[in-house]
Design an enzyme around this catalytic site. Structure first.
Site, PDB file in Angstrom:
ATOM      1  N   ASP A  23       0.876  -1.165   0.000  1.00 27.98           N
ATOM      2  CA  ASP A  23       0.000   0.000   0.000  1.00 27.98           C
ATOM      3  C   ASP A  23       0.921   1.225   0.000  1.00 27.98           C
ATOM      4  OD1 ASP A  23      -2.301   1.674   0.502  1.00 27.98           O
ATOM      5  OD2 ASP A  23      -1.642   1.759   2.587  1.00 27.98           O
ATOM      6  N   ASP A  75      -0.150   4.995   0.974  1.00 24.18           N
ATOM      7  CA  ASP A  75      -0.400   5.959   2.056  1.00 24.18           C
ATOM      8  C   ASP A  75      -0.305   5.286   3.419  1.00 24.18           C
ATOM      9  OD1 ASP A  75      -1.108   8.134   0.261  1.00 24.18           O
ATOM     10  OD2 ASP A  75      -2.950   7.046  -0.147  1.00 24.18           O
TER      11      ASP A  75
HETATM   12  C1  G6P Z   1      -5.736   5.620  -0.172  1.00 26.67           C
HETATM   13  C2  G6P Z   1      -5.837   6.317   1.172  1.00 26.67           C
HETATM   14  C3  G6P Z   1      -7.213   6.912   1.369  1.00 26.67           C
HETATM   15  C4  G6P Z   1      -7.604   7.758   0.172  1.00 26.67           C
HETATM   16  C5  G6P Z   1      -7.565   6.931  -1.097  1.00 26.67           C
HETATM   17  C6  G6P Z   1      -7.896   7.750  -2.338  1.00 26.67           C
HETATM   18  O1  G6P Z   1      -6.424   4.430  -0.122  1.00 26.67           O
HETATM   19  O2  G6P Z   1      -5.561   5.436   2.216  1.00 26.67           O
HETATM   20  O3  G6P Z   1      -7.186   7.688   2.545  1.00 26.67           O
HETATM   21  O4  G6P Z   1      -8.915   8.299   0.333  1.00 26.67           O
HETATM   22  O5  G6P Z   1      -6.254   6.401  -1.247  1.00 26.67           O
HETATM   23  O6  G6P Z   1      -6.870   8.677  -2.532  1.00 26.67           O
HETATM   24  P1  G6P Z   1      -6.914   9.869  -3.581  1.00 26.67           P
HETATM   25  O7  G6P Z   1      -5.514  10.392  -3.580  1.00 26.67           O
HETATM   26  O8  G6P Z   1      -7.299   9.277  -4.911  1.00 26.67           O
HETATM   27  O9  G6P Z   1      -7.934  10.832  -3.094  1.00 26.67           O
HETATM   28 MG    MG Z   2      -2.738   3.117   3.614  1.00 23.49          MG
END
Ligand code: G6P
Ligand code: MG
Length: 220
Positions: A10, A12
């Site tokens: 993953d 983030d």
């Molecule tokens: C990851 C993060 C989420 C986020 C999602 C979409 O899964 O953990 O917190 O909402 O990505 O990210 P984006 O950058 O497309 O808004």
């Molecule tokens: Mg994450």
């Protein structure tokens, strides 16, 4: 017994601390535009969840109903604020131990994939200078279902030519661990054991982790 053939990371909260930036931007939106606050505990339920689904969860949490057009405006505003934060990042923002662990993974002959729901994943990897470390990148532009759906990890395995039982998922989100499990993969939680209760193994971070120790912990 299957050997690990691919590690799926993953982004983030695992490679970079952008989970904190997502929270900051969503919290600002809730405070400034919706008139309520969101706690760090509630934020755990947003980790790994897509932008639109995150907004829906926040609105439900605050009992707010909006039109699709209003939601679109707010999701765009949140992303603008989020992009402002990630634009300040540089290679020093890579989390401790990640570069060394990716290198050990490569030396062990294990493929490296990214499995993120974020549409900002590629620009972030470019900004922190590790885009080329990945053999496959599955991000929010390539999937139709966010975590906890296993789609993102199954696509990663497919691109890397590995079967699910040969893959290990590295995740900081409850939804991400569930996605990995539903994909039929082993899961390593990065964070707190009391939150990531369903992970096969939970580590505070990947600092000083060896491939051999990990294989033993996961019973490979
Ligand atoms: C990851 C993060 C989420 C986020 C999602 C979409 O899964 O953990 O917190 O909402 O990505 O990210 P984006 O950058 O497309 O808004
Ligand atoms: Mg994450």
């Amino acid at each position: 017994m299957a050997q690990p053939k691919a590690f799926l990371f993953d982004l983030d909260g695992v490679i970079v601390d952008t989970a904190h930036f997502h929270y900051q931007a969503w919290r600002r939106l809730a405070n400034e535009k919706l008139g309520f606050d969101i706690s760090e505990e509630f934020n755990e339920s947003l980790k790994g969840v897509s932008r639109t689904e995150s907004l829906d969860r926040i609105l439900a949490h605050g009992n707010v109903t909006l039109s699709p057009a209003e939601k679109e405006t707010l999701a765009t505003l949140k992303n603008d604020w989020y992009v402002e934060l990630i634009n300040k990042m540089n290679p020093d923002d890579i989390l401790p131990g990640i570069n060394a662990f990716l290198e050990k993974t490569r030396l062990a002959g294990i493929k490296i994939g990214l499995g993120s729901v974020s549409k900002n994943a590629k620009p972030i990897l470019e900004r922190i200078g590790i885009l080329s470390a990945f053999d496959a990148i599955i991000d929010g532009t390539k999937i139709t279902k966010g975590k906890p759906d296993p789609e993102v990890f199954l696509k990663g395995a497919e691109e890397l030519g590995a079967s699910p039982d040969e893959c290990v998922v590295f995740e900081d989100a409850v939804a991400g661990i569930e996605a990995g499990r539903r994909a039929g993969m082993k899961t390593v939680g990065i964070g707190q054991p009391d939150i990531l209760t369903e992970a096969d193994v939970v580590l505070a971070n990947l600092n000083n982790m060896t491939i051999e120790d990990l294989r033993k912990a996961l019973h490979f």
